[in-house]
Design an enzyme around this catalytic site. Sequence first.
Site, short mmCIF file in Angstrom:
data_model
loop_
_atom_site.label_atom_id
_atom_site.label_comp_id
_atom_site.label_asym_id
_atom_site.label_seq_id
_atom_site.Cartn_x
_atom_site.Cartn_y
_atom_site.Cartn_z
N LYS A 188 -32.18 8.89 -4.83
CA LYS A 188 -31.07 10.45 -4.65
C LYS A 188 -31.68 10.39 -3.31
O LYS A 188 -32.43 10.43 -1.87
CB LYS A 188 -31.76 11.58 -5.28
N LYS A 191 -29.87 12.85 0.04
CA LYS A 191 -28.67 14.44 0.61
C LYS A 191 -27.75 13.87 0.76
O LYS A 191 -27.03 13.06 1.33
CB LYS A 191 -29.69 14.31 1.10
N ASP A 239 -27.07 14.57 -3.70
CA ASP A 239 -27.80 16.65 -4.00
C ASP A 239 -27.22 17.18 -2.53
O ASP A 239 -27.96 16.88 -1.20
CB ASP A 239 -29.15 16.23 -3.84
N ASN A 255 -27.79 20.11 -2.51
CA ASN A 255 -28.58 21.74 -2.39
C ASN A 255 -27.49 23.18 -1.95
O ASN A 255 -28.00 23.96 -0.92
CB ASN A 255 -29.46 21.68 -1.08
N GLU A 305 -26.07 16.57 -8.15
CA GLU A 305 -26.37 17.89 -7.90
C GLU A 305 -26.66 19.15 -7.20
O GLU A 305 -26.42 18.51 -5.94
CB GLU A 305 -28.54 17.08 -7.44
N GLU A 337 -33.51 23.84 -10.71
CA GLU A 337 -34.62 23.70 -9.49
C GLU A 337 -34.67 25.20 -9.19
O GLU A 337 -35.54 25.70 -8.45
CB GLU A 337 -35.13 22.18 -8.22
N ASP A 353 -38.44 23.93 -11.95
CA ASP A 353 -39.19 23.52 -11.21
C ASP A 353 -40.64 23.81 -12.33
O ASP A 353 -40.58 25.04 -11.86
CB ASP A 353 -39.68 23.79 -10.40
N HIS A 398 -38.43 18.92 -11.33
CA HIS A 398 -37.77 19.10 -10.37
C HIS A 398 -39.02 18.79 -8.99
O HIS A 398 -40.41 19.35 -9.69
CB HIS A 398 -36.88 20.29 -9.69
N GLU A 409 -38.71 12.38 -10.34
CA GLU A 409 -38.20 12.26 -8.92
C GLU A 409 -39.68 12.54 -7.92
O GLU A 409 -40.49 13.23 -8.16
CB GLU A 409 -37.89 14.01 -9.16
MG MG Z 1 -32.17 19.00 -5.85
#
Ligand code: MG
Length: 364
Positions: free
Chosen positions: A168, A170, A199, A201, A225, A251, A274, A301, A321
């Site tokens: 994965k 970012k 991801d 965020n 994500e 998450e 999570d 998560h 993950e």
């Molecule tokens: Mg994430």
Amino acid sequence: MQITSIKALLLKLPLDRPVASSVSRGARPLTSIMMPVVHVHTDVGLTGLGYAWCFSGGKAMVSLLEEDFAPALIGADPLDPERLWQELYWRFQGIGRHGLTIQAQSAIDLALWDLKGKACQQPVYKLLGGTRDRTPVYGSDGGWLNMSVDEVVCAAREYLDQGMRGIKLKVGHADPSIDVDRVRRIRELLGDDVWIAVDANQKWDFPTALRMGREFEQLGIAWYEEPMICEDVGGHARLSAALDVPIALGETLGSRFEIDAYLQADAVDIVQPDVTRVGGITEAVRIAALCEAAHRPVEPHLMMEASVHLACGLPGVDGLEYMPWLTSAFAEAPQLEDGHLVAPQSPGLGLEVAAHVIERHRIG
Ligand code: MG
């Protein structure tokens, strides 16, 4: 069995590599993580271990655990995690439901399940259902915004060589074209067959998230994500309807109620609770059932050392993950074999915080 005392402490653990995501908003990369730890002691000599994680608010969580939760729990039977979950949730609902109160409650719930496993002499994943003894993982600690494309590819190859299902990355640079360029170059260097998720965020607004989603579709991305702020259920529903790439999130949601709102709105494809943010294993079991009924896979998560019990105990939890942020805290952590995390066979969660870690890294 009765709870006789509850003791909490706070660790500050160094990270293997400095990390920056779009949440950092330009701040310096993080180099450490806090781990609130709780031990629930009983009158039969068994002790349950629970924990959570955070980058801030650790001392407040320890205070909640010792000053507020402990008096509510001492004398109770720890083998009733559901009853105690309801007790804590409602007693502290005015300061809870989402955020550090439910995170502290998650730590308690993990400790109660650890105790239940120890009392039954069974690992928690067996108590949950025992669907398998290992789970696939993807590499998640090698795609940070502060890493160069070469560094990301090098870390990815290490994960893939270990047999992990993929990696994965970012995304979420101030200039989104940088993300498109990076993901395209990484895709070219790793090849079309490699499983790659991205991801953001919660970085983008709707128009940017839509535009970026279309770019990621062209690049064969496995899931997209947290494209937008987690409170925007309607925006994610519109985005999900407009894109083919699956939307993953969860998450930053605090309970089954918040996740159910996404399921009801058809706003999420892959659900990522999570276990230390939603209320522990008791709540994660309910979330997994909701997701199974909605035909949405669960991909927990972080927190792989505890979540391995979800992935090996419940149906519909596809994988984990691989993020070894807390691994160094444990005397024995679950082992990685051929890209799979193996469920511990010892009773309870199978985890103990190493004494030397407490000695060296305790800050509260
Ligand atoms: Mg994430």
